[in-house]
Design a protein around this motif. Structure first.
Motif, short mmCIF file in Angstrom:
data_model
loop_
_atom_site.label_atom_id
_atom_site.label_comp_id
_atom_site.label_asym_id
_atom_site.label_seq_id
_atom_site.Cartn_x
_atom_site.Cartn_y
_atom_site.Cartn_z
N PRO A 1 0.76 -1.34 0.10
CA PRO A 1 -0.05 -0.06 -0.11
C PRO A 1 0.80 1.25 0.09
O PRO A 1 1.74 1.50 0.43
CB PRO A 1 -0.88 -0.19 1.12
N LYS A 2 0.39 2.31 -0.52
CA LYS A 2 0.59 3.72 -0.65
C LYS A 2 -0.40 4.17 -0.06
O LYS A 2 -1.41 4.54 -0.67
CB LYS A 2 1.14 4.17 -2.05
N THR B 1 -6.78 7.67 1.94
CA THR B 1 -7.16 6.57 1.03
C THR B 1 -5.59 5.75 0.77
O THR B 1 -4.75 6.41 1.34
CB THR B 1 -7.76 7.26 -0.48
N MET B 2 -5.87 4.97 0.03
CA MET B 2 -4.52 4.13 -0.43
C MET B 2 -4.71 3.55 -1.78
O MET B 2 -5.88 3.34 -2.25
CB MET B 2 -4.20 3.20 0.54
N THR B 3 -3.66 3.04 -2.38
CA THR B 3 -3.58 2.44 -3.38
C THR B 3 -2.61 1.01 -3.16
O THR B 3 -1.65 1.29 -2.56
CB THR B 3 -3.35 3.00 -4.81
N PHE B 4 -2.82 -0.08 -4.04
CA PHE B 4 -1.51 -0.93 -3.95
C PHE B 4 -0.97 -0.67 -5.18
O PHE B 4 -1.11 -0.64 -6.30
CB PHE B 4 -2.29 -2.25 -3.96
N VAL B 5 0.42 -0.81 -4.79
CA VAL B 5 1.58 -0.58 -6.00
C VAL B 5 2.38 -1.98 -5.99
O VAL B 5 3.00 -2.42 -4.90
CB VAL B 5 2.50 0.74 -5.50
N GLY C 1 -7.96 -2.59 13.73
CA GLY C 1 -6.83 -2.03 13.06
C GLY C 1 -6.18 -1.04 13.87
O GLY C 1 -6.05 -1.03 15.01
N PHE C 2 -5.24 -0.09 13.28
CA PHE C 2 -4.30 0.69 14.15
C PHE C 2 -5.03 1.97 14.39
O PHE C 2 -4.14 2.85 14.82
CB PHE C 2 -3.14 0.64 13.13
N TYR D 1 -7.73 3.13 7.17
CA TYR D 1 -7.21 3.00 5.71
C TYR D 1 -7.87 1.91 5.18
O TYR D 1 -8.47 1.90 4.03
CB TYR D 1 -5.69 2.88 5.58
N TYR D 2 -7.66 0.63 5.95
CA TYR D 2 -8.29 -0.72 5.28
C TYR D 2 -9.59 -0.71 5.21
O TYR D 2 -10.34 -1.29 4.06
CB TYR D 2 -7.69 -1.96 5.86
#
Length: 187
Positions: free
Chosen positions: A75-76, A82-86, A134-135, A139-140
């Motif tokens: 993840p970024k 939000t996030m995206t997977f790179v 979560g933390f 995000y997730y």
């Protein structure tokens, strides 16, 4: 108990457990169960974080994925939560996020939303409803609301509860499967 208090208690519990002699044995057990999981075996793309101190080390999972010819995505995260997977390879340049997590520097290309299977991190998990704590940034939860996909979580004995001892909110996303240590009533 509220989430903030439970989260702090859980972090202390995990920190203490990771110093014990039992942690590595449990971690190895979780790896073996994951590597034999049908969803994991069949997935060609895996989303996973780069672990931090006192988390289950993810590099052995990442290396196993590469050895099996799977594409690994990390993840970024962004300031709007939000996030995206790179796509992640051994050549991927990394930087530290505001949370101290290593993330890819370049994220404009070679993304996949969502990967076929995401190994979701967390502080605590419960058998009841496959709930996840979560933390705290969400995000997730936000990501999985926008990009539903298969999810697995790995839970050490100190992270797994039969009943959910923290409050669950409408935006909280559960995971599809929790892999925990043998004899912990989930396998």
């Amino acid at each position: 108990m509220d989430k903030v208090s439970f989260r702090k208690k859980q972090i202390d519990l995990i920190d203490e457990f990771m110093k014990s002699g039992n942690a590595q044995e449990e971690i190895n057990d979780l790896y073996m169960q994951l590597f034999q999981n049908e969803e994991f075996i069949e997935a060609k793309s895996i989303g996973i974080t780069l672990s931090m101190n006192n988390e289950i080390p993810t590099f052995p999972i990442i290396k196993y994925c590469w050895d099996m010819g799977k594409n690994v995505f990390i993840p970024k995260t962004f300031s709007d939560y939000t996030m995206t997977f790179v796509n992640y390879t051994s050549e991927t340049p990394l930087e530290e996020s505001s949370f101290g997590v290593k993330e890819p520097v370049d994220y404009e290309t070679d993304t996949l939303d969502p990967p076929e299977l995401i190994i979701v991190p967390g502080l605590a998990f419960s058998k009841e409803g496959n709930n996840r704590l979560g933390f705290g940034a969400g995000y997730y939860d936000r990501y999985l609301a926008s990009f539903p996909t298969k999810t697995i979580a790995l839970a050490l004995s100190q992270q797994y509860y039969l009943k959910t001892p923290w409050p669950i909110y409408v935006l909280d996303k559960s995971v599809d499967k929790i892999i925990t240590v043998k004899g912990n009533d989930n396998v």
